[in-house]
Design an enzyme around this catalytic site. Structure first.
Site, PDB file in Angstrom:
ATOM      1  N   LYS A  13       0.832  -1.221   0.000  1.00  0.00           N
ATOM      2  CA  LYS A  13       0.000   0.000   0.000  1.00  0.00           C
ATOM      3  C   LYS A  13       0.862   1.264   0.000  1.00  0.00           C
ATOM      4  O   LYS A  13       0.597   2.196  -0.737  1.00  0.00           O
ATOM      5  CB  LYS A  13      -0.915   0.040   1.244  1.00  0.00           C
ATOM      6  CG  LYS A  13      -1.885  -1.105   1.369  1.00  0.00           C
ATOM      7  CD  LYS A  13      -2.844  -0.887   2.528  1.00  0.00           C
ATOM      8  CE  LYS A  13      -2.206  -0.914   3.899  1.00  0.00           C
ATOM      9  NZ  LYS A  13      -1.591  -2.205   4.273  1.00  0.00           N
ATOM     10  N   ARG A  88      -9.280   1.035   8.409  1.00  0.00           N
ATOM     11  CA  ARG A  88      -8.947  -0.371   8.661  1.00  0.00           C
ATOM     12  C   ARG A  88     -10.155  -1.136   9.179  1.00  0.00           C
ATOM     13  O   ARG A  88     -10.068  -2.332   9.419  1.00  0.00           O
ATOM     14  CB  ARG A  88      -7.782  -0.469   9.635  1.00  0.00           C
ATOM     15  CG  ARG A  88      -6.418  -0.534   8.929  1.00  0.00           C
ATOM     16  CD  ARG A  88      -5.342  -0.625   9.960  1.00  0.00           C
ATOM     17  NE  ARG A  88      -4.088  -1.164   9.523  1.00  0.00           N
ATOM     18  CZ  ARG A  88      -3.051  -0.459   9.118  1.00  0.00           C
ATOM     19  NH1 ARG A  88      -3.130   0.844   8.989  1.00  0.00           N
ATOM     20  NH2 ARG A  88      -1.915  -1.052   8.826  1.00  0.00           N
ATOM     21  N   ARG A 127      12.347  -6.449   5.164  1.00  0.00           N
ATOM     22  CA  ARG A 127      12.203  -5.039   4.755  1.00  0.00           C
ATOM     23  C   ARG A 127      13.110  -4.093   5.543  1.00  0.00           C
ATOM     24  O   ARG A 127      13.148  -4.120   6.759  1.00  0.00           O
ATOM     25  CB  ARG A 127      10.737  -4.638   4.956  1.00  0.00           C
ATOM     26  CG  ARG A 127      10.443  -3.183   4.672  1.00  0.00           C
ATOM     27  CD  ARG A 127       8.974  -2.953   4.519  1.00  0.00           C
ATOM     28  NE  ARG A 127       8.273  -2.819   5.785  1.00  0.00           N
ATOM     29  CZ  ARG A 127       7.021  -2.387   5.896  1.00  0.00           C
ATOM     30  NH1 ARG A 127       6.333  -2.083   4.814  1.00  0.00           N
ATOM     31  NH2 ARG A 127       6.454  -2.282   7.066  1.00  0.00           N
ATOM     32  N   ARG A 160      11.689  -1.761  10.883  1.00  0.00           N
ATOM     33  CA  ARG A 160      10.638  -1.379  11.822  1.00  0.00           C
ATOM     34  C   ARG A 160      10.526  -2.410  12.944  1.00  0.00           C
ATOM     35  O   ARG A 160      10.590  -3.602  12.687  1.00  0.00           O
ATOM     36  CB  ARG A 160       9.291  -1.268  11.080  1.00  0.00           C
ATOM     37  CG  ARG A 160       9.035   0.100  10.529  1.00  0.00           C
ATOM     38  CD  ARG A 160       7.825   0.159   9.647  1.00  0.00           C
ATOM     39  NE  ARG A 160       6.589  -0.399  10.209  1.00  0.00           N
ATOM     40  CZ  ARG A 160       5.393  -0.301   9.632  1.00  0.00           C
ATOM     41  NH1 ARG A 160       5.279   0.350   8.482  1.00  0.00           N
ATOM     42  NH2 ARG A 160       4.326  -0.830  10.172  1.00  0.00           N
TER      43      ARG A 160
END
Ligand code: AMP
Length: 217
Positions: A13, A88, A127, A160
């Site tokens: 996204k 959401r 990531r 993250r």
């Protein structure tokens, strides 16, 4: 034009929202980014949000919606926005409609980016993100990244906290777009889906043609 991008964590996204916002000349609104910026600045909102984010849970609607409404007051949203990570759930979807109606607008197009759980886990656990420009890199475990800098801007790369495998699982469990929200958009004839397991350019091309269909240009 207001575009909502839906999808599991790791669906892409953020990457697509950035590209679409630039292409359409509208704002990019990512509630996760807003929470992380608050957490970095040590605001009360940030401290509260962090207690949920660290567990992979959703931040309560009341807090999230209030933050979104404030963001919509900023002038860069007057031509619309790409919403990334909001709504959401159904309550948030309704709140978004109401907020946009107050600005004489509405949601024009909703696209669900679909990826399998396996693909999402693989993407999130490998990531790395540039602290400065947000560019995303993927590195298999064990592949050196220490000291590697962003190719675009030389910024530092980091992972993250909530991309740790145990948190990723809980995010995937609690943050898949719920069926009642999908039905809400489907019944309004706004929901489209795209296979997110293609390369970035292919997904962008499908998204752009979905938007063109909506606007007939
Ligand atoms: P994201 O960057 O979209 O993956 O979001 C990171 C985290 O921020 C999520 O795991 C949630 O804890 C929180 N968050 C982001 N957007 C929302 C939202 N619309 N509602 C509730 N919590 C959210």
């Amino acid at each position: 034009m207001n575009i909502v991008l839906l999808g599991s964590p790791g669906a892409g996204k953020g990457t697509q929202a950035k590209l679409l916002a630039r292409h359409r000349g509208v704002a990019h609104i990512a509630t996760g980014d807003l929470f992380r910026a608050n957490a970095r600045d040590g605001t009360e909102l940030g401290k509260l949000a962090e207690t949920y984010m660290d567990r992979g849970d959703l931040v309560p609607d009341e807090v999230t919606i209030r933050m979104l409404l404030k963001r919509l007051e900023e002038p860069d949203t007057e031509n619309g926005a790409v919403f990334d990570g909001f709504p959401r759930n159904l309550a948030q979807a309704r709140a978004l409609d109401e907020a946009l109606a107050n600005h004489g607008m509405g949601v024009d197009c909703v696209v669900l980016i679909e990826v399998s759980d396996e693909e999402a886990v693989a993407r999130l656990s490998t990531r790395w993100i540039c602290r400065n420009c947000g560019a995303i890199y993927h590195r298999d475990p064990g592949t050196a990244i220490e000291g590697e800098r962003c190719e675009n801007c030389g910024g530092e790369l980091y992972q993250r906290e909530d991309d740790r495998p145990e948190v990723v699982r809980s995010r995937l469990d609690s943050q898949k777009p719920p069926l009642d929200m999908l039905d809400y958009y489907r019944q309004q004839g706004k929901l489209q889906t795209v296979n997110g397991q293609q390369d970035t350019e292919a997904v962008t091309a499908v998204l752009l043609s979905a938007l063109d269909d909506k606007h007939g240009n």
